[in-house]
Design a protein around this motif. Structure first.
Motif, short mmCIF file in Angstrom:
data_model
loop_
_atom_site.label_atom_id
_atom_site.label_comp_id
_atom_site.label_asym_id
_atom_site.label_seq_id
_atom_site.Cartn_x
_atom_site.Cartn_y
_atom_site.Cartn_z
N ALA A 5 0.83 -1.21 0.00
CA ALA A 5 0.00 0.00 0.00
C ALA A 5 0.86 1.25 0.00
CB ALA A 5 -0.94 -0.01 1.20
N LYS A 6 1.92 1.26 0.79
CA LYS A 6 2.81 2.43 0.82
C LYS A 6 3.50 2.64 -0.52
CE LYS A 6 3.71 2.76 5.76
NZ LYS A 6 4.71 2.66 6.83
N SER A 7 3.83 1.55 -1.18
CA SER A 7 4.44 1.65 -2.50
C SER A 7 3.47 2.30 -3.49
CB SER A 7 4.87 0.26 -2.99
OG SER A 7 5.55 0.34 -4.21
N VAL A 8 2.21 1.92 -3.42
CA VAL A 8 1.20 2.47 -4.32
C VAL A 8 0.97 3.95 -4.04
CG1 VAL A 8 -1.24 2.38 -5.00
CG2 VAL A 8 0.06 0.26 -4.75
N VAL A 9 0.79 4.33 -2.77
CA VAL A 9 0.47 5.73 -2.46
C VAL A 9 1.66 6.66 -2.64
CG1 VAL A 9 -1.44 5.15 -0.92
CG2 VAL A 9 0.82 5.61 0.06
N SER A 10 2.87 6.11 -2.70
CA SER A 10 4.04 6.96 -2.92
C SER A 10 4.50 6.97 -4.38
CB SER A 10 5.19 6.54 -2.01
OG SER A 10 5.65 5.25 -2.36
N SER A 11 3.86 6.20 -5.23
CA SER A 11 4.24 6.12 -6.64
C SER A 11 3.89 7.40 -7.38
CB SER A 11 3.52 4.94 -7.29
OG SER A 11 3.58 5.05 -8.70
N THR A 12 4.89 8.05 -7.93
CA THR A 12 4.66 9.27 -8.71
C THR A 12 3.80 8.98 -9.93
OG1 THR A 12 6.77 10.15 -7.95
CG2 THR A 12 5.80 11.22 -9.85
N LEU A 13 4.00 7.84 -10.56
CA LEU A 13 3.20 7.50 -11.74
C LEU A 13 1.74 7.27 -11.37
CD1 LEU A 13 5.59 5.17 -13.75
CD2 LEU A 13 4.89 7.51 -14.31
N THR A 14 1.48 6.64 -10.23
CA THR A 14 0.11 6.46 -9.78
C THR A 14 -0.51 7.81 -9.43
OG1 THR A 14 0.59 4.25 -8.94
CG2 THR A 14 -1.37 5.33 -8.08
N LYS A 15 0.24 8.66 -8.74
CA LYS A 15 -0.24 10.00 -8.40
C LYS A 15 -0.58 10.79 -9.66
CE LYS A 15 2.36 10.44 -4.10
NZ LYS A 15 3.07 11.40 -3.25
N ALA A 16 0.27 10.70 -10.67
CA ALA A 16 0.02 11.41 -11.92
C ALA A 16 -1.25 10.90 -12.60
CB ALA A 16 1.22 11.27 -12.86
N ALA A 17 -1.49 9.61 -12.55
CA ALA A 17 -2.71 9.05 -13.14
C ALA A 17 -3.94 9.56 -12.41
CB ALA A 17 -2.66 7.52 -13.10
N ILE A 18 -3.89 9.58 -11.08
CA ILE A 18 -5.03 10.08 -10.31
C ILE A 18 -5.25 11.56 -10.61
CG2 ILE A 18 -5.96 10.46 -7.99
CD1 ILE A 18 -5.85 7.48 -8.86
N PHE A 19 -4.19 12.35 -10.62
CA PHE A 19 -4.30 13.77 -10.93
C PHE A 19 -4.93 13.98 -12.30
CE2 PHE A 19 -2.53 17.66 -12.82
CZ PHE A 19 -3.09 18.59 -11.96
N GLY A 20 -4.58 13.13 -13.26
CA GLY A 20 -5.12 13.23 -14.61
C GLY A 20 -6.47 12.54 -14.78
N ALA A 21 -7.05 12.06 -13.68
CA ALA A 21 -8.34 11.35 -13.69
C ALA A 21 -8.30 10.17 -14.66
CB ALA A 21 -9.49 12.30 -14.00
#
Length: 113
Positions: A5-21
């Protein structure tokens, strides 16, 4: 569960996907993979949820057909959950992360150390 879970929430690529909806479940599985923990990708399920609803985008390690408009509505809310089912036991955890935005990139790219 917590390490993944920490790996997922700290992933810049995952964050970018969420930011981009972008309901990019592949970035979630990728972040799980570089956590260093053993798991069976073919058992993973991924749901995105927010005040706008919930949508499953991955089951048994494979993408599902889903309503892109609903996914975008869910992912544009202020608080978004990435719910992962690993299908490997009863343990669970909750980890909190933060987003990545244009302002974050600008602030951190404008200064020199």
């Amino acid at each position: 569960a917590e390490t993944i879970a920490k790996s997922v929430v700290s992933s810049t690529l995952t964050k970018a996907a969420i930011f981009g909806a972008d309901a990019n479940w592949g970035r979630v599985l990728c972040a799980m993979g570089y956590s260093g923990e053993d798991f069976s990708p073919d058992q993973v399920g991924v749901h995105f949820a927010s005040a706008a609803g919930s949508i499953q985008v991955c089951a048994n390690g494979r993408g599902l057909d889903f309503d892109e408009a609903l996914a975008k509505k869910i992912l544009t809310e202020h608080d978004v959950e990435i719910n992962i089912s690993m299908g490997e036991g009863e343990a669970s955890c909750t980890c909190w992360g933060c987003d990545i935005t244009y302002d974050y990139i600008k602030i951190n790219g404008d200064y020199r150390t």
